[in-house]
Write an enzyme that holds these catalytic residues in place. Structure first.
Site, PDB file in Angstrom:
ATOM      1  N   GLY A   1     -61.154 -52.370 -68.366  1.00  0.00           N
ATOM      2  CA  GLY A   1     -61.014 -51.058 -68.993  1.00  0.00           C
ATOM      3  C   GLY A   1     -61.932 -50.017 -68.384  1.00  0.00           C
ATOM      4  O   GLY A   1     -62.962 -50.337 -67.781  1.00  0.00           O
TER       5      GLY A   1
ATOM      6  N   ARG B   1     -56.335 -55.565 -64.940  1.00  0.00           N
ATOM      7  CA  ARG B   1     -56.946 -56.694 -65.645  1.00  0.00           C
ATOM      8  C   ARG B   1     -56.568 -58.049 -65.043  1.00  0.00           C
ATOM      9  O   ARG B   1     -56.785 -59.089 -65.664  1.00  0.00           O
ATOM     10  CB  ARG B   1     -56.573 -56.650 -67.128  1.00  0.00           C
ATOM     11  CG  ARG B   1     -57.156 -55.431 -67.841  1.00  0.00           C
ATOM     12  CD  ARG B   1     -56.970 -55.527 -69.341  1.00  0.00           C
ATOM     13  NE  ARG B   1     -57.534 -54.375 -70.031  1.00  0.00           N
ATOM     14  CZ  ARG B   1     -58.813 -54.249 -70.390  1.00  0.00           C
ATOM     15  NH1 ARG B   1     -59.665 -55.234 -70.110  1.00  0.00           N
ATOM     16  NH2 ARG B   1     -59.243 -53.188 -71.026  1.00  0.00           N
TER      17      ARG B   1
ATOM     18  N   ASP C   1     -66.045 -60.639 -68.041  1.00  0.00           N
ATOM     19  CA  ASP C   1     -65.010 -61.452 -67.394  1.00  0.00           C
ATOM     20  C   ASP C   1     -64.898 -61.133 -65.907  1.00  0.00           C
ATOM     21  O   ASP C   1     -64.766 -62.028 -65.069  1.00  0.00           O
ATOM     22  CB  ASP C   1     -63.650 -61.218 -68.064  1.00  0.00           C
ATOM     23  CG  ASP C   1     -63.496 -62.050 -69.334  1.00  0.00           C
ATOM     24  OD1 ASP C   1     -64.293 -62.983 -69.538  1.00  0.00           O
ATOM     25  OD2 ASP C   1     -62.586 -61.757 -70.122  1.00  0.00           O
TER      26      ASP C   1
ATOM     27  N   LYS D   1     -70.257 -52.968 -66.079  1.00  0.00           N
ATOM     28  CA  LYS D   1     -69.458 -51.910 -66.699  1.00  0.00           C
ATOM     29  C   LYS D   1     -68.868 -52.389 -68.014  1.00  0.00           C
ATOM     30  O   LYS D   1     -68.249 -53.440 -68.067  1.00  0.00           O
ATOM     31  CB  LYS D   1     -68.331 -51.492 -65.743  1.00  0.00           C
ATOM     32  CG  LYS D   1     -67.345 -50.507 -66.301  1.00  0.00           C
ATOM     33  CD  LYS D   1     -65.963 -50.941 -66.663  1.00  0.00           C
ATOM     34  CE  LYS D   1     -65.561 -52.325 -66.644  1.00  0.00           C
ATOM     35  NZ  LYS D   1     -64.331 -52.625 -67.427  1.00  0.00           N
ATOM     36  N   THR D   2     -69.094 -51.672 -69.081  1.00  0.00           N
ATOM     37  CA  THR D   2     -68.322 -51.791 -70.320  1.00  0.00           C
ATOM     38  C   THR D   2     -68.916 -50.854 -71.353  1.00  0.00           C
ATOM     39  O   THR D   2     -70.142 -50.838 -71.547  1.00  0.00           O
ATOM     40  CB  THR D   2     -68.282 -53.223 -70.909  1.00  0.00           C
ATOM     41  OG1 THR D   2     -67.644 -53.185 -72.180  1.00  0.00           O
ATOM     42  CG2 THR D   2     -69.656 -53.832 -71.076  1.00  0.00           C
TER      43      THR D   2
ATOM     44  N   ASP E   1     -68.581 -51.263 -74.393  1.00  0.00           N
ATOM     45  CA  ASP E   1     -68.927 -52.078 -75.558  1.00  0.00           C
ATOM     46  C   ASP E   1     -70.409 -52.430 -75.614  1.00  0.00           C
ATOM     47  O   ASP E   1     -70.920 -52.799 -76.674  1.00  0.00           O
ATOM     48  CB  ASP E   1     -68.115 -53.374 -75.567  1.00  0.00           C
ATOM     49  CG  ASP E   1     -66.647 -53.130 -75.859  1.00  0.00           C
ATOM     50  OD1 ASP E   1     -66.282 -51.984 -76.176  1.00  0.00           O
ATOM     51  OD2 ASP E   1     -65.859 -54.093 -75.774  1.00  0.00           O
TER      52      ASP E   1
END
Length: 565
Positions: free
Chosen positions: A104, A168, A199, A225-226, A228
């Site tokens: 994402g 993805r 992941d 990277k995220t 979240d």
């Protein structure tokens, strides 16, 4: 009708190529002003540097298993870039490097690519940077474009991943590894950088192990990277995009708080992104001071039931009603249902049924559920029941982003308050409004922090490849200090890993970083939440600033964890 372009120096500029095309004539004044912003660099990049190697690394869990899965990488040390007098690398060496965006979007990805490109232009002139299009599938299909100065310019300090786009896909089957091998060999790549979450960085480590085993010269690095915020460790303090996304969400929450106080008649239930961890919810709570914020890790640790979560919200509504306040703001993590143990059991039961028998329209399948699971399922609103039966994601997980937890809680709180009215323990009224803030935060213009952090990560990634490193994730430390004082290096990817059993096999995974209930961010929140519940301590942070006294502020989570507050 002719539209006049107000940005003269951008007139008619359009980046070439089918992928990575932006027409600058339609940029807003703010977007245009960010193009020529050059983020400051850590001072280690202002001169010559060398690598300082740390001690042999281990793993986050099951080191024996990780050692078996990564015989060529396990134990390698993390490294730190430190200044030195003379050049420790071949200044005349021309590199060929690839970069891929995986998973994402997160604000700042373009600046990682810009940092990689600028490092190569400065420290290895003549080098080539290839961008693989559409994520890891671009590697397998040999779909790429060359990153050039005119192509890159419109993306500097901008949001999104659209210069090469993301995907993805994973490189995990033997034929996929072979496809990747064919591509990097054909391009004669010296290195490949995977920009992604846990992941994707696990996949980067697996690919680095494969290339080393096959004696392929291409080295592989990761980049954290995220939005979240669950890809971090002591060596990797934060993932990029978290700072920007939380500030975007906090602006919207602040606006809703002002609306709630102005109308005086709505409770706003705001669900925020973060499937596996509640970092975003916690950070937004620290920035805005809601009447309630549910932290999934606390719910799980206390083994709370759905009814207990519902009652805790109803209790706050009742307390505020006693003060004549019939409005409020409640923050909910996207993955809340995964944290409630009884729902966890229900989902496990449903997963087994869906995988083996399916669910007949007549509902006979319910008799196969454990009695407690069936009672819980029957107590849920009908729309939530349907969402729990939706098709699973590729990992077999419930697609929690599609489950409207905020609406479920509104419905259940309504039911509870109705019962309390009959018992005369609640005198007031309750009206719920639901919101989900998700994609709105993923592609905003990166904050000064994320723009600078990502630029430094890009320099670090190219520098590590230049020094012959593989199997590391680029890491930048001391992030609450001025950028010139940041430390730069690389952390062994295997050091972040644990093992999970998936489909009968041990699989390496980068261990997700959860909200620590004994950590400074949660403790700070916990010390103030009772006051926030009844008082209107609302803060409206406003939009992201690029100049002025708050422009360079980092998020509360980072400052509290670093002891800077």
């Amino acid at each position: 009708m002719t539209v006049t372009n107000p940005y003269g120096h951008l007139e008619g500029y359009q980046a070439p190529g089918k992928t990575g095309t932006r027409d600058l004539s339609v940029y807003s004044p703010v977007q245009a002003s960010r193009l020529d912003h050059t983020p400051p660099l850590p001072k280690v990049f202002h001169g010559h540097f060398k690598l300082k190697h740390g001690p042999p690394s281990t793993a986050a869990g099951h080191p024996e298993e990780i050692a078996k899965l990564f015989p060529n990488l396990f134990g390698q040390p993390s490294v730190e870039m430190i200044p030195c007098e003379g050049s420790a690398y071949d200044e005349n060496r021309v590199l060929k490097v690839g970069v891929v965006l995986s998973g994402g979007q997160a604000p700042g990805g373009h600046n990682v690519i810009a940092g990689m490109f600028d490092y190569l232009q400065t420290h290895a002139p003549g080098s080539i940077l290839y961008g693989f299009k559409g994520g890891p599938a671009g590697i397998m299909r040999n779909k790429w474009l060359e990153i050039t100065t005119p192509l890159l310019y419109p993306y500097r300090n901008q949001g999104g991943f659209d210069i090469i786009c993301s995907g993805r896909d994973k490189i995990e089957l033997p034929e996929q590894f072979k496809q990747a091998e064919t591509t990097v060999t054909a391009l004669d790549l010296d290195g490949l950088v995977v920009i992604g979450g846990d992941d994707s960085n696990t996949n980067a480590a697996v690919l680095a192990e494969y290339f080393r085993e096959k004696k392929i010269k291409t080295r592989v690095l990761g980049c954290p990277k995220t939005i979240d915020g669950d890809l971090k460790s002591k060596q990797v303090p934060i993932s990029f995009g978290f700072d920007t996304a939380c500030k975007i969400y906090s602006e919207m929450i602040g606006n809703i708080m002002v609306d709630a106080r102005s109308t005086g008649k709505y409770y706003h239930f705001v669900r925020l992104m973060g499937r596996a961890a509640s970092h975003i919810t916690l950070e937004c709570a620290l920035q805005t001071h809601p009447n309630m914020a549910i932290i999934g890790e606390e719910v799980h640790a206390q083994k709370k039931t759905l009814r207990q979560v519902t009652n805790s919200i109803a209790d706050v509504v009742c307390r505020r009603a006693g003060l004549g306040k019939h409005y409020g703001v409640i923050l909910i993590p996207e993955g809340l249902i995964d944290f409630i143990p009884e729902i966890e059991s229900l989902i496990a039961d449903l997963n087994d049924l869906l995988a083996t028998q399916g669910c007949d329209p007549q509902g006979h399948w319910k008799s196969k559920l454990k009695p407690a699971c069936r009672a819980l399922f029957d107590s849920l609103p009908h729309n939530i029941q349907e969402e729990l039966l939706l098709e699973r994601d590729p990992h077999g997980n419930v697609q929690v982003a599609r489950i409207e937890t905020e609406k479920m809680l509104i419905s259940m709180v309504e039911t509870e308050l109705f019962a309390r009215q009959h018992e005369e323990t609640f005198k007031g009224f309750f009206k719920g409004q639901s919101h989900f803030f998700g994609y709105e935060g993923r592609c905003g213009l990166p904050t000064n922090f994320d723009a600078t952090y990502c630029y430094a990560l890009g320099f670090a990634a190219s520098g590590l490849l230049h020094m012959g490193q593989t199997g590391l994730i680029a890491s930048v430390s001391n992030l609450t200090a001025p950028a010139t004082e940041w430390g730069v290096g690389g952390t062994a990817l295997t050091q972040l890993m644990d093992v999970e059993r998936r489909r009968g096999k041990n699989k390496p995974v980068i261990k997700k970083a959860m909200v620590e209930l004994d950590g400074a961010p949660f403790k700070t929140f916990a010390s103030m939440r009772d006051q926030w519940a009844v008082e209107d301590s609302y803060i409206s942070p406003g939009p992201i600033q690029f100049t002025g006294p708050t422009a360079d502020d980092t998020c509360y989570t980072l400052k509290l964890e670093a002891g800077a507050l």
